[in-house]
Structure formats: C-alpha cells, structure tokens
Write an enzyme that holds these catalytic residues in place. Structure first.
Site, PDB file in Angstrom:
ATOM      1  N   ASP A   1       0.831  -1.199   0.000  1.00 18.29           N
ATOM      2  CA  ASP A   1       0.000   0.000   0.000  1.00 18.29           C
ATOM      3  C   ASP A   1       0.868   1.252   0.000  1.00 18.29           C
ATOM      4  O   ASP A   1       1.992   1.235   0.486  1.00 18.29           O
ATOM      5  CB  ASP A   1      -0.899  -0.016   1.232  1.00 18.29           C
TER       6      ASP A   1
ATOM      7  N   GLU B   1      -4.712   4.494  -6.320  1.00 21.90           N
ATOM      8  CA  GLU B   1      -5.503   4.883  -5.157  1.00 21.90           C
ATOM      9  C   GLU B   1      -5.840   6.369  -5.264  1.00 21.90           C
ATOM     10  O   GLU B   1      -5.076   7.148  -5.807  1.00 21.90           O
ATOM     11  CB  GLU B   1      -4.668   4.633  -3.896  1.00 21.90           C
TER      12      GLU B   1
END
Length: 118
Positions: A29, A81
């Site tokens: 992430d 994202e």
C-alpha cells in the site's frame, strides 16, 4: 537495514509464502511513500500507488508512468488509489493503470454493505 528489520522481514515473508500457496494475494500500500519502497516490492502481487500522485501535475504523472512501467516489467498489478473524479479515472486508464480505488467508484462501507454493493 537493521538486524531486527531483516529478521522481521524474513519471518513475515515466510508466513506470506504459506498464505500465497493457499491462494492469498498481497498488495503493498502507498507505494512510493515512506516504508513502501523498492526493497520488498517483488514479493507482492499488487502495488497500490499513494493518492498523492493523483494531483494533476506533470511530475506526478511522470511518477505514475514510471510506477506502471516498473510494475509491468516485474509482472505486478498496479492499483491507482485516490480516484475521486472522472478525470482521475481517465488519467490512470490513459497511462495504463486499469485497477482503481477511490470515492469515484464507492464510498467506504461496512462489511455487511459490501455484500449488497453493485
């Protein structure tokens, strides 16, 4: 890297490989920020770019293009994202990132509501 960090990563990697053999897949992430750097990326199935790269500047677009080229070379899927607008969606598709996460697609929701999401 400290001996502690190396030992931690080796233990983590061992458990991650057990889960991979059972069909689990993993994402790193906020790639490109803080601790989500190049050292471990080849162990992951997905890279999620940090939403800061969605700011529409030439520099951020260049960084996203580099990340997708890097991921393509390693056979890692890239997830953008921070997709909040149609423009964000089009921008990432245009540079080759087809997996997306963000408020444009859906707001955060409870586990119960995910079942009914269309």
């Amino acid at each position: 890297m400290s001996a502690f960090a190396v030992n931690y990563w080796l233990a983590y990697n061992k458990h991650m490989n057990v889960l991979k053999r059972q069909g689990c897949r993993f994402a790193i992430d906020d790639f490109g920020m803080e601790y989500a750097g190049l050292g471990y990326v080849s162990e992951f199935d997905f890279v999620k770019t940090d939403k800061i790269f969605m700011d529409h500047t030439h520099k951020n677009t260049a960084i996203l293009k580099s990340i997708i080229a890097f991921c393509n070379e390693l056979g890692i899927h890239c997830i953008a994202e921070g997709i909040e607008t149609e423009e964000d969606k089009k921008k990432t598709i245009e540079i080759g990132i087809h997996l997306q996460q963000g408020w444009y697609h859906a707001r955060p929701m409870s586990t119960e509501n995910i079942v009914f999401y269309k």
